[in-house]
Write a protein that holds these residues in place. Structure first.
Motif, PDB file in Angstrom:
ATOM      1  N   VAL A 139       0.830  -1.204   0.000  1.00 10.66           N
ATOM      2  CA  VAL A 139       0.000   0.000   0.000  1.00 10.66           C
ATOM      3  C   VAL A 139       0.867   1.257   0.000  1.00 10.66           C
ATOM      4  O   VAL A 139       0.688   2.150  -0.837  1.00 10.66           O
ATOM      5  CB  VAL A 139      -0.976  -0.002   1.205  1.00 10.66           C
ATOM      6  N   ALA A 140       1.815   1.364   0.920  1.00  9.78           N
ATOM      7  CA  ALA A 140       2.656   2.564   1.006  1.00  9.78           C
ATOM      8  C   ALA A 140       3.467   2.743  -0.275  1.00  9.78           C
ATOM      9  O   ALA A 140       3.580   3.860  -0.800  1.00  9.78           O
ATOM     10  CB  ALA A 140       3.576   2.484   2.221  1.00  9.78           C
ATOM     11  N   ARG A 141       4.017   1.673  -0.792  1.00  8.62           N
ATOM     12  CA  ARG A 141       4.800   1.758  -2.040  1.00  8.62           C
ATOM     13  C   ARG A 141       3.924   2.246  -3.196  1.00  8.62           C
ATOM     14  O   ARG A 141       4.331   3.082  -3.986  1.00  8.62           O
ATOM     15  CB  ARG A 141       5.411   0.400  -2.366  1.00  8.62           C
ATOM     16  N   SER A 142       2.708   1.736  -3.286  1.00  6.52           N
ATOM     17  CA  SER A 142       1.792   2.166  -4.344  1.00  6.52           C
ATOM     18  C   SER A 142       1.428   3.641  -4.188  1.00  6.52           C
ATOM     19  O   SER A 142       1.326   4.376  -5.177  1.00  6.52           O
ATOM     20  CB  SER A 142       0.524   1.310  -4.339  1.00  6.52           C
ATOM     21  N   LEU A 143       1.230   4.084  -2.956  1.00  8.70           N
ATOM     22  CA  LEU A 143       0.952   5.502  -2.725  1.00  8.70           C
ATOM     23  C   LEU A 143       2.146   6.363  -3.132  1.00  8.70           C
ATOM     24  O   LEU A 143       1.979   7.423  -3.740  1.00  8.70           O
ATOM     25  CB  LEU A 143       0.580   5.740  -1.260  1.00  8.70           C
ATOM     26  N   LEU A 144       3.349   5.898  -2.829  1.00  2.72           N
ATOM     27  CA  LEU A 144       4.549   6.650  -3.234  1.00  2.72           C
ATOM     28  C   LEU A 144       4.682   6.701  -4.754  1.00  2.72           C
ATOM     29  O   LEU A 144       5.081   7.738  -5.310  1.00  2.72           O
ATOM     30  CB  LEU A 144       5.806   6.044  -2.601  1.00  2.72           C
ATOM     31  N   GLU A 145       4.369   5.604  -5.427  1.00  4.61           N
ATOM     32  CA  GLU A 145       4.398   5.612  -6.896  1.00  4.61           C
ATOM     33  C   GLU A 145       3.404   6.640  -7.450  1.00  4.61           C
ATOM     34  O   GLU A 145       3.718   7.372  -8.385  1.00  4.61           O
ATOM     35  CB  GLU A 145       4.079   4.224  -7.458  1.00  4.61           C
ATOM     36  N   SER A 146       2.220   6.689  -6.863  1.00  2.98           N
ATOM     37  CA  SER A 146       1.226   7.670  -7.296  1.00  2.98           C
ATOM     38  C   SER A 146       1.695   9.088  -7.008  1.00  2.98           C
ATOM     39  O   SER A 146       1.470  10.004  -7.806  1.00  2.98           O
ATOM     40  CB  SER A 146      -0.114   7.407  -6.609  1.00  2.98           C
ATOM     41  N   LEU A 184       7.515  19.119 -10.792  1.00  2.00           N
ATOM     42  CA  LEU A 184       8.293  19.390  -9.585  1.00  2.00           C
ATOM     43  C   LEU A 184       9.621  18.639  -9.649  1.00  2.00           C
ATOM     44  O   LEU A 184       9.758  17.646 -10.373  1.00  2.00           O
ATOM     45  CB  LEU A 184       7.477  19.009  -8.351  1.00  2.00           C
ATOM     46  N   ALA A 185      10.601  19.116  -8.917  1.00  2.00           N
ATOM     47  CA  ALA A 185      11.962  18.578  -8.976  1.00  2.00           C
ATOM     48  C   ALA A 185      12.113  17.232  -8.286  1.00  2.00           C
ATOM     49  O   ALA A 185      13.115  16.543  -8.477  1.00  2.00           O
ATOM     50  CB  ALA A 185      12.936  19.580  -8.358  1.00  2.00           C
ATOM     51  N   GLY A 186      11.151  16.859  -7.494  1.00  2.00           N
ATOM     52  CA  GLY A 186      11.209  15.613  -6.740  1.00  2.00           C
ATOM     53  C   GLY A 186      10.198  15.668  -5.621  1.00  2.00           C
ATOM     54  O   GLY A 186       9.271  16.479  -5.639  1.00  2.00           O
ATOM     55  N   ILE A 187      10.413  14.819  -4.639  1.00  2.06           N
ATOM     56  CA  ILE A 187       9.496  14.719  -3.501  1.00  2.06           C
ATOM     57  C   ILE A 187      10.311  14.811  -2.219  1.00  2.06           C
ATOM     58  O   ILE A 187      11.394  14.234  -2.120  1.00  2.06           O
ATOM     59  CB  ILE A 187       8.742  13.375  -3.513  1.00  2.06           C
ATOM     60  N   MET A 188       9.760  15.513  -1.248  1.00  2.00           N
ATOM     61  CA  MET A 188      10.359  15.520   0.084  1.00  2.00           C
ATOM     62  C   MET A 188       9.291  15.167   1.114  1.00  2.00           C
ATOM     63  O   MET A 188       8.095  15.332   0.867  1.00  2.00           O
ATOM     64  CB  MET A 188      11.010  16.866   0.405  1.00  2.00           C
ATOM     65  N   ARG A 228       4.778  10.051  -6.971  1.00  2.00           N
ATOM     66  CA  ARG A 228       5.789  10.354  -7.985  1.00  2.00           C
ATOM     67  C   ARG A 228       5.113  10.823  -9.277  1.00  2.00           C
ATOM     68  O   ARG A 228       5.504  11.824  -9.864  1.00  2.00           O
ATOM     69  CB  ARG A 228       6.659   9.130  -8.270  1.00  2.00           C
ATOM     70  N   GLY A 229       4.083  10.119  -9.703  1.00  5.42           N
ATOM     71  CA  GLY A 229       3.363  10.512 -10.912  1.00  5.42           C
ATOM     72  C   GLY A 229       2.732  11.891 -10.772  1.00  5.42           C
ATOM     73  O   GLY A 229       2.799  12.709 -11.691  1.00  5.42           O
ATOM     74  N   TRP A 230       2.123  12.162  -9.616  1.00  3.86           N
ATOM     75  CA  TRP A 230       1.514  13.459  -9.361  1.00  3.86           C
ATOM     76  C   TRP A 230       2.576  14.563  -9.428  1.00  3.86           C
ATOM     77  O   TRP A 230       2.364  15.609 -10.032  1.00  3.86           O
ATOM     78  CB  TRP A 230       0.824  13.442  -7.998  1.00  3.86           C
ATOM     79  N   SER A 231       3.721  14.306  -8.819  1.00  2.80           N
ATOM     80  CA  SER A 231       4.808  15.297  -8.775  1.00  2.80           C
ATOM     81  C   SER A 231       5.377  15.562 -10.164  1.00  2.80           C
ATOM     82  O   SER A 231       5.657  16.718 -10.524  1.00  2.80           O
ATOM     83  CB  SER A 231       5.924  14.806  -7.852  1.00  2.80           C
TER      84      SER A 231
END
Length: 184
Positions: free
Chosen positions: A113-120, A130-134, A122-125
């Motif tokens: 679940v957490a990995r899938s949310l992070l993938e989403s 945006l330059a990345g995610i923090m 990344r796509g949103w960013s």
């Protein structure tokens, strides 16, 4: 870790508040890590403590405001038509996306679940150029630290004073993680 085949990510809807009120977002603290920049989480020295349950609390009103914002979004993970995790994300002043909250309901953990949310996220960013995610987590949430490291985040900073106003004696330290996208 395998991603559960029935897992889906979509923006929050009206059912989100019920999920927030009924979800279990606590985690067990067993130790506090001493963060060492440039070293893997597995190599950080640990101070073992008597295990205790940690809950940062979730403010459903705050999430409702983010859900209705034009800049931010709340992404919800659904497993077999039940909300099981969420992530709030917004553009930050420094050109990165900022994840304010990432939480997975305890019974749904270890399903990707957490990995899938992070993938989403990344796509949103990337969609928002945006330059990345923090994001920020703490030195007592080592499962989260390992997840971020495995996903490709690196520690960009550590703040030993962030939680002192809450508890002047705390050993809790804020860790700022960055996922920097390739220039392109």
């Amino acid at each position: 870790m395998k991603i559960h085949p029935a897992l889906a990510i979509r923006p929050a809807d009206e059912q989100f508040e019920d999920y927030l009120l009924n979800g279990v977002f606590t985690f067990m603290v067993r130790s506090f890590a001493t963060v060492r920049l440039g070293e893997p989480v597995a190599d950080w020295p640990l101070e073992q403590v008597k295990p205790f349950e940690k809950n940062y609390g979730i403010d459903s009103e705050e999430f409702s405001q983010r859900r209705e914002s034009t800049n931010a979004t709340v992404l919800v993970a659904w497993l077999d038509d039940q909300p099981v995790g969420h992530l709030t994300i917004r553009p930050h002043w420094n050109g990165f996306a900022y994840i304010d909250e990432l939480a997975v309901d305890a019974p749904a953990r270890r399903n990707g679940v957490a990995r899938s949310l992070l993938e989403s996220a990344r796509g949103w960013s990337e969609k928002h150029n945006l330059a990345g995610i923090m994001l920020e987590t703490q030195n007592n949430n080592l499962d989260a630290c390992r997840l971020y490291e495995k996903f490709g985040f690196v520690v960009g900073g550590v703040d030993h004073l962030s939680y002192r106003a809450i508890d002047p004696q705390t050993r809790e330290v804020a860790i700022f993680w960055y996922l920097i996208f390739p220039a392109g």
